[in-house]
Design a protein around this motif. Structure first.
Motif: not given
Length: 268
Positions: A40-68
């Motif tokens: 746990d933390s007071d602040v959480l920084y997500l410092v980029g490339d959280i979602i890979d838009g490059w790859r998803m433009r070529k092929r959609f892949y999104w399993p349940t764990t990514h939703n989790d």
């Protein structure tokens, strides 16, 4: 590392994670979920490339764990954690929303973080200092394709290791550190980023992008890289006294599992 204690959540002042690459098979979502479930933390920084838009433009892949993973981050927002999202080059489509907030998540192009001991740290993804990205974008896409192949091999290797009850090991990370040019690029990247941070009058810099977790001082500037959740599975954390540490989560899980398997000694 207190976070490996079985059944215990370890609390930090700040956590930085980047290069998760949700939407790709190389993403170690299960290990990241384990990390989020034990910290746990007071602040959480997500410092980029959280979602890979490059790859998803070529092929959609999104399993349940990514939703989790997304659900756990949103749950932190609801619990009062300040979450700051700094898009990288693979999720650059979100940069157009810099300065806005969505669902309680602040989107920023870069940020200044003040540590508990009063130091100012520039937080940014780091792709703006990658000469390959800046000068030869087509070459970056070719490199991304080759990297994707290496990551698929990484999945096969670790599937075999898991069958033999061996801990996680990154083939791609091992290969990168064996290639002289890659090592030289990482060192040069770190020096350029630290120099740019010094020009901005801050005490240090936190970035991601090159998938290489590191803490070092360069020319009087503190350089921190939080690594990634594809190869190294690492996070950068700030303790409540301002001390900084890189958590290597594959090692943390191995330590926790050994502790859990240790026989309980009964009192005489």
């Amino acid at each position: 590392m207190d976070a490996v204690t079985p059944g215990k959540r370890c609390r930090y002042r700040t956590i930085w994670i980047s290069d998760i690459h949700l939407g790709t098979r190389g993403c170690n979502a299960a290990m990241l979920i384990d990390f989020l479930d034990h910290t746990d933390s007071d602040v959480l920084y997500l410092v980029g490339d959280i979602i890979d838009g490059w790859r998803m433009r070529k092929r959609f892949y999104w399993p349940t764990t990514h939703n989790d993973v997304v659900r756990r981050i949103m749950k932190r927002v609801r619990r009062g954690t300040r979450v700051v999202y700094i898009p990288g080059n693979h999720d650059e489509m979100f940069r157009q929303f810099s300065g806005l907030s969505f669902g309680g998540i602040e989107i920023r192009r870069r940020a200044i973080h003040e540590t508990a001991d009063g130091r100012k740290l520039l937080v940014l993804h780091g792709d703006e200092f990658d000469t390959v990205m800046l000068a030869h974008r087509w070459l970056a896409y070719v490199g991304d394709a080759a990297y994707g192949l290496l990551m698929r091999l990484n999945i096969v290797v670790n599937g075999v290791r898991q069958a033999f009850k061996l801990p996680y090991w990154s083939l791609s990370k091992h290969a990168k550190h064996k290639v002289k040019n890659a090592v030289a690029f990482i060192s040069r990247f770190e020096e350029v980023v630290a120099h740019a941070a010094g020009d901005r009058g801050v005490d240090g810099v936190v970035c991601g992008h090159i998938h290489n977790a590191e803490i070092r001082e360069i020319g009087g500037i503190a350089y921190y890289n939080d690594g990634d959740w594809v190869e190294g599975c690492t996070a950068l954390v700030e303790h409540f006294d301002g001390r900084m540490e890189v958590l290597h989560w594959a090692e943390a899980i191995a330590v926790r599992e050994r502790a859990a398997a240790r026989p309980v000694r009964l009192a005489a």
